[in-house]
Design an enzyme around this catalytic site. Structure first.
Site, PDB file in Angstrom:
ATOM      1  N   ARG A 172       0.832  -1.201   0.000  1.00  0.00           N
ATOM      2  CA  ARG A 172       0.000   0.000   0.000  1.00  0.00           C
ATOM      3  C   ARG A 172       0.874   1.262   0.000  1.00  0.00           C
ATOM      4  NH1 ARG A 172      -5.270   0.095   2.103  1.00  0.00           N
ATOM      5  NH2 ARG A 172      -4.832   1.916   3.398  1.00  0.00           N
ATOM      6  N   ARG A 176       9.983   5.454  -3.068  1.00  0.00           N
ATOM      7  CA  ARG A 176      10.377   6.380  -4.131  1.00  0.00           C
ATOM      8  C   ARG A 176      11.843   6.752  -4.069  1.00  0.00           C
ATOM      9  NH1 ARG A 176       6.044   9.876  -2.322  1.00  0.00           N
ATOM     10  NH2 ARG A 176       4.137   9.166  -3.355  1.00  0.00           N
ATOM     11  N   ARG A 251      -9.343  -6.502  13.213  1.00  0.00           N
ATOM     12  CA  ARG A 251      -8.603  -5.734  14.228  1.00  0.00           C
ATOM     13  C   ARG A 251      -9.522  -4.646  14.723  1.00  0.00           C
ATOM     14  NH1 ARG A 251      -4.750  -7.632  17.005  1.00  0.00           N
ATOM     15  NH2 ARG A 251      -3.545  -5.707  17.241  1.00  0.00           N
ATOM     16  N   ARG A 282      -0.154   5.395  16.349  1.00  0.00           N
ATOM     17  CA  ARG A 282       0.045   6.745  15.824  1.00  0.00           C
ATOM     18  C   ARG A 282      -0.652   7.779  16.692  1.00  0.00           C
ATOM     19  NH1 ARG A 282      -2.640   5.033   9.944  1.00  0.00           N
ATOM     20  NH2 ARG A 282      -4.396   3.945  10.843  1.00  0.00           N
ATOM     21  N   GLU A 302      -3.879   6.358  18.850  1.00  0.00           N
ATOM     22  CA  GLU A 302      -4.592   5.209  18.277  1.00  0.00           C
ATOM     23  C   GLU A 302      -3.897   3.915  18.702  1.00  0.00           C
ATOM     24  OE1 GLU A 302      -5.522   5.707  14.073  1.00  0.00           O
ATOM     25  OE2 GLU A 302      -5.305   3.545  13.761  1.00  0.00           O
ATOM     26  N   TYR A 350     -10.078  -4.735   2.557  1.00  0.00           N
ATOM     27  CA  TYR A 350      -9.340  -3.577   3.085  1.00  0.00           C
ATOM     28  C   TYR A 350      -9.522  -2.399   2.117  1.00  0.00           C
ATOM     29  CZ  TYR A 350      -5.151  -1.506   5.442  1.00  0.00           C
ATOM     30  OH  TYR A 350      -4.268  -0.720   6.143  1.00  0.00           O
ATOM     31  N   ASP A 352     -10.262   1.364   0.769  1.00  0.00           N
ATOM     32  CA  ASP A 352     -10.198   2.788   1.092  1.00  0.00           C
ATOM     33  C   ASP A 352     -11.486   3.452   0.598  1.00  0.00           C
ATOM     34  OD1 ASP A 352      -7.827   2.982   2.486  1.00  0.00           O
ATOM     35  OD2 ASP A 352      -6.607   3.143   0.676  1.00  0.00           O
TER      36      ASP A 352
HETATM   37  P1  FAD Z   1     -18.177   1.623   7.739  1.00  0.00           P
HETATM   38  O1  FAD Z   1     -17.695   3.017   7.749  1.00  0.00           O
HETATM   39  O2  FAD Z   1     -17.612   0.664   8.741  1.00  0.00           O
HETATM   40  O3  FAD Z   1     -19.769   1.656   7.884  1.00  0.00           O
HETATM   41  C1  FAD Z   1     -20.533   0.549   8.264  1.00  0.00           C
HETATM   42  C2  FAD Z   1     -21.647   1.079   9.150  1.00  0.00           C
HETATM   43  O4  FAD Z   1     -22.558   0.007   9.431  1.00  0.00           O
HETATM   44  C3  FAD Z   1     -21.143   1.582  10.495  1.00  0.00           C
HETATM   45  O5  FAD Z   1     -21.653   2.858  10.750  1.00  0.00           O
HETATM   46  C4  FAD Z   1     -21.674   0.553  11.493  1.00  0.00           C
HETATM   47  O6  FAD Z   1     -21.977   1.109  12.753  1.00  0.00           O
HETATM   48  C5  FAD Z   1     -22.940   0.090  10.778  1.00  0.00           C
HETATM   49  N1  FAD Z   1     -23.378  -1.243  11.184  1.00  0.00           N
HETATM   50  C6  FAD Z   1     -22.611  -2.364  11.268  1.00  0.00           C
HETATM   51  N2  FAD Z   1     -23.355  -3.394  11.702  1.00  0.00           N
HETATM   52  C7  FAD Z   1     -24.604  -2.906  11.903  1.00  0.00           C
HETATM   53  C8  FAD Z   1     -25.799  -3.485  12.398  1.00  0.00           C
HETATM   54  N3  FAD Z   1     -25.834  -4.756  12.771  1.00  0.00           N
HETATM   55  N4  FAD Z   1     -26.920  -2.718  12.473  1.00  0.00           N
HETATM   56  C9  FAD Z   1     -26.881  -1.410  12.120  1.00  0.00           C
HETATM   57  N5  FAD Z   1     -25.753  -0.801  11.673  1.00  0.00           N
HETATM   58  C10 FAD Z   1     -24.632  -1.546  11.570  1.00  0.00           C
HETATM   59  N6  FAD Z   1      -9.786   5.288   3.737  1.00  0.00           N
HETATM   60  C11 FAD Z   1      -9.215   6.218   2.947  1.00  0.00           C
HETATM   61  O7  FAD Z   1      -9.581   6.325   1.764  1.00  0.00           O
HETATM   62  N7  FAD Z   1      -8.269   7.076   3.428  1.00  0.00           N
HETATM   63  C12 FAD Z   1      -7.838   7.029   4.718  1.00  0.00           C
HETATM   64  O8  FAD Z   1      -6.979   7.818   5.129  1.00  0.00           O
HETATM   65  C13 FAD Z   1      -8.413   6.032   5.578  1.00  0.00           C
HETATM   66  N8  FAD Z   1      -8.015   5.943   6.856  1.00  0.00           N
HETATM   67  C14 FAD Z   1      -8.601   5.014   7.666  1.00  0.00           C
HETATM   68  C15 FAD Z   1      -8.183   4.946   8.982  1.00  0.00           C
HETATM   69  C16 FAD Z   1      -8.758   4.029   9.846  1.00  0.00           C
HETATM   70  C17 FAD Z   1      -8.310   3.964  11.282  1.00  0.00           C
HETATM   71  C18 FAD Z   1      -9.777   3.142   9.365  1.00  0.00           C
HETATM   72  C19 FAD Z   1     -10.404   2.127  10.290  1.00  0.00           C
HETATM   73  C20 FAD Z   1     -10.188   3.191   8.045  1.00  0.00           C
HETATM   74  C21 FAD Z   1      -9.597   4.127   7.180  1.00  0.00           C
HETATM   75  N9  FAD Z   1     -10.003   4.242   5.845  1.00  0.00           N
HETATM   76  C22 FAD Z   1      -9.417   5.175   5.037  1.00  0.00           C
HETATM   77  C23 FAD Z   1     -11.036   3.342   5.276  1.00  0.00           C
HETATM   78  C24 FAD Z   1     -12.442   3.944   5.348  1.00  0.00           C
HETATM   79  O9  FAD Z   1     -12.797   4.170   6.690  1.00  0.00           O
HETATM   80  C25 FAD Z   1     -13.408   2.949   4.717  1.00  0.00           C
HETATM   81  O10 FAD Z   1     -13.046   2.660   3.388  1.00  0.00           O
HETATM   82  C26 FAD Z   1     -14.866   3.412   4.688  1.00  0.00           C
HETATM   83  O11 FAD Z   1     -15.229   4.209   5.769  1.00  0.00           O
HETATM   84  C27 FAD Z   1     -15.731   2.166   4.680  1.00  0.00           C
HETATM   85  O12 FAD Z   1     -17.097   2.486   4.552  1.00  0.00           O
HETATM   86  P2  FAD Z   1     -18.164   1.349   4.809  1.00  0.00           P
HETATM   87  O13 FAD Z   1     -19.504   1.960   4.616  1.00  0.00           O
HETATM   88  O14 FAD Z   1     -17.811   0.145   4.061  1.00  0.00           O
HETATM   89  O15 FAD Z   1     -17.960   0.904   6.346  1.00  0.00           O
HETATM   90  N1  UDP Z   2       3.393   0.559   7.835  1.00  0.00           N
HETATM   91  C1  UDP Z   2       4.575   0.470   8.522  1.00  0.00           C
HETATM   92  N2  UDP Z   2       5.117   1.586   9.064  1.00  0.00           N
HETATM   93  C2  UDP Z   2       4.530   2.801   8.958  1.00  0.00           C
HETATM   94  C3  UDP Z   2       3.314   2.901   8.239  1.00  0.00           C
HETATM   95  C4  UDP Z   2       2.772   1.754   7.696  1.00  0.00           C
HETATM   96  O1  UDP Z   2       5.129  -0.618   8.652  1.00  0.00           O
HETATM   97  O2  UDP Z   2       5.063   3.786   9.490  1.00  0.00           O
HETATM   98  C5  UDP Z   2       2.808  -0.676   7.277  1.00  0.00           C
HETATM   99  C6  UDP Z   2       1.877  -1.358   8.285  1.00  0.00           C
HETATM  100  O3  UDP Z   2       1.985  -2.751   8.097  1.00  0.00           O
HETATM  101  C7  UDP Z   2       0.520  -0.869   7.840  1.00  0.00           C
HETATM  102  C8  UDP Z   2       0.686  -0.855   6.320  1.00  0.00           C
HETATM  103  O4  UDP Z   2       2.031  -0.411   6.122  1.00  0.00           O
HETATM  104  O5  UDP Z   2      -0.520  -1.712   8.282  1.00  0.00           O
HETATM  105  C9  UDP Z   2      -0.273   0.015   5.565  1.00  0.00           C
HETATM  106  O6  UDP Z   2      -0.156   1.339   6.061  1.00  0.00           O
HETATM  107  P1  UDP Z   2      -1.330   2.385   5.905  1.00  0.00           P
HETATM  108  O7  UDP Z   2      -0.816   3.690   6.406  1.00  0.00           O
HETATM  109  O8  UDP Z   2      -1.855   2.302   4.525  1.00  0.00           O
HETATM  110  O9  UDP Z   2      -2.395   1.787   6.945  1.00  0.00           O
HETATM  111  P2  UDP Z   2      -3.824   2.319   7.437  1.00  0.00           P
HETATM  112  O10 UDP Z   2      -3.812   3.825   7.394  1.00  0.00           O
HETATM  113  O11 UDP Z   2      -4.826   1.668   6.528  1.00  0.00           O
HETATM  114  O12 UDP Z   2      -3.902   1.790   8.837  1.00  0.00           O
END
Ligand code: FAD
Ligand code: UDP
Length: 369
Positions: A172, A176, A251, A282, A302, A350, A352
């Site tokens: 991911r 560079r 997780r 982080r 986090e 996984y 985004d």
């Molecule tokens: P979710 O956002 O999980 O929505 C599912 C919803 O369903 C939730 O609100 C949940 O409460 C609800 N639900 C579940 N079960 C039930 C139930 N039984 N009854 C009623 N409601 C229910 N993506 C990026 O592009 N850039 C980023 O920088 C990025 N950073 C991230 C950082 C973190 C820590 C995490 C966890 C994810 C990150 N993502 C990022 C990914 C991004 O969050 C997801 O791609 C996106 O939000 C997923 O949308 P979704 O609707 O599939 O799921």
């Molecule tokens: N990763 C790492 N060191 C860092 C940042 C990321 O080893 O400082 C690895 C780690 O395994 C992580 C993966 O790269 O789960 C993907 O990173 P990303 O930032 O895309 O993770 P997310 O924001 O989805 O948690």
């Protein structure tokens, strides 16, 4: 029957895009959400004039112009470019792995010198094709970076040794041979000015969409299945099937947020703690996503945790074993005409944000006539 064309379970990005597009096609939709608010994991909330990313840092990025234009209907995006830094026992390195990182670590100045150093270190693999995250990481950036910036961070994040994790996770991140700290290679990137929640609010703002929060599908599963002829389910696919084939692995995360009486705590939106001494992965300083100038600041530590039933599942763990189990659930899902499984949890992927939007748009195209 309910009088609705669709029940959407979950008001995250997938559910909201689906509901919005179905409403535009004249459908009536009910959305239920088990949390007390809409938005899923992209939910942001204002505190002290700062948009707080309540479920972790979210940076929108895509190379797909159509997706960028799609999301831009719902918010104006700023020019934020994600460039997290790594803190390893107090030493600071630029991410992703680039000429700045290599210079700090090895003193290399030219791309040729850095490439030679990586080549020398990847020799420990003896030319073997990388089969797990450890081998993939060493093959991409060598053993020093693996040891300082990848190994412990990854093991904290995923709770498993790097040798037991799939290689794709580390791919991911860009590597560079230029002095470029942009974490993404995508053409478009930014943060919605005023946060993400407005995006979901606008998507769900139709007379033909009714939203109920603090409602869990599983509290009344049988009734929903009777009343709705079509259900879009964005929760956990294994939970939908009563874990009958076994539990998929996830997780979970734990967030600790503090309001500090200082204007600038860490000088960057995201700092990764890549050693094993710090228990968190982080620290996010939210104001920097929008170049905030407030007098105070909010930071969030986090922590990554093993998921147990009842915890929030943030990440699918897409190793071979779990993907195999998911396939078995998918086979059950394919037999269910009434239910459409979508999103990170429904498709156990996984994803985004840009990928979730693309998947939801495709789903509407296939499903909603
Ligand atoms: P979710 O956002 O999980 O929505 C599912 C919803 O369903 C939730 O609100 C949940 O409460 C609800 N639900 C579940 N079960 C039930 C139930 N039984 N009854 C009623 N409601 C229910 N993506 C990026 O592009 N850039 C980023 O920088 C990025 N950073 C991230 C950082 C973190 C820590 C995490 C966890 C994810 C990150 N993502 C990022 C990914 C991004 O969050 C997801 O791609 C996106 O939000 C997923 O949308 P979704 O609707 O599939 O799921
Ligand atoms: N990763 C790492 N060191 C860092 C940042 C990321 O080893 O400082 C690895 C780690 O395994 C992580 C993966 O790269 O789960 C993907 O990173 P990303 O930032 O895309 O993770 P997310 O924001 O989805 O948690």
């Amino acid at each position: 029957m309910s009088g609705y064309d669709y029940l959407v379970v979950g008001s995250g990005l997938f559910g909201a895009v689906f509901a919005h597009e179905a409403a535009l096609k004249g459908k009536r939709i009910k959305v239920i959400e088990k949390r007390s608010h809409i938005g899923g994991n992209i939910y942001t909330e204002e505190t002290e004039g700062i948009q707080v990313h309540k479920y972790g840092a979210h940076i929108f990025h895509t190379s797909d112009k159509a997706i960028w234009e799609y999301i831009s209907q719902f918010a104006e995006f700023n020019r934020y470019t994600n460039s997290p830094i790594a803190n390893y026992k107090g030493e600071i390195y630029n991410l992703p792995f680039n000429m700045n990182t290599f210079n700090k670590l090895w003193g290399t100045v030219t791309p040729e010198q850095a490439a030679a150093k990586i080549e020398e270190q990847r020799a420990v693999l003896g030319g073997k094709k990388p089969e797990n995250l450890e081998e993939q990481a060493i093959s991409l950036v060598g053993t020093d970076i693996y040891e300082k910036l990848i190994k412990d961070y990854t093991e904290k994040q995923w709770g498993k040794p790097c040798r037991e994790l799939p290689a794709f996770i580390i791919r991911r991140l860009p590597v560079r041979l230029t002095y470029d700290n942009n974490y993404f290679n995508d053409t478009y990137q930014g943060i919605p000015i005023g946060g993400y929640t407005q995006i979901i609010e606008k998507m769900l703002n139709h007379d033909s969409i009714d939203v109920e929060v603090s409602v869990d599908f599983f509290a009344n599963k049988r009734q929903y299945l009777t009343e709705f002829s079509k259900i879009v389910f964005t929760g956990m696919i294994d939970q939908f099937f009563g874990y009958q084939l076994g539990e998929l692995e996830y997780r979970s995360l734990h967030f600790e947020t503090e309001l500090l009486d200082t204007a600038n705590y860490q000088g960057n939106a995201v700092v990764n703690y890549t050693d094993s001494e710090k228990p968190f992965t982080r620290i996010i300083e939210h104001k920097h996503f929008e170049f905030g100038t407030q007098k105070k600041t909010l930071i969030t530590k986090e922590y990554s945790r093993t998921w147990h039933r009842g915890d929030e599942p943030y990440y699918p763990v897409n190793n071979e074993q779990n993907n195999r189990l998911y396939k078995a659930y998918k086979a059950l899902a394919d037999k269910e005409d009434q239910i459409i499984f979508g999103g990170r949890l429904g498709q156990y992927r996984y994803y985004d944000m840009h990928q979730v939007i693309a998947a939801a748009l495709q789903c509407v195209k296939n499903e909603v006539k």
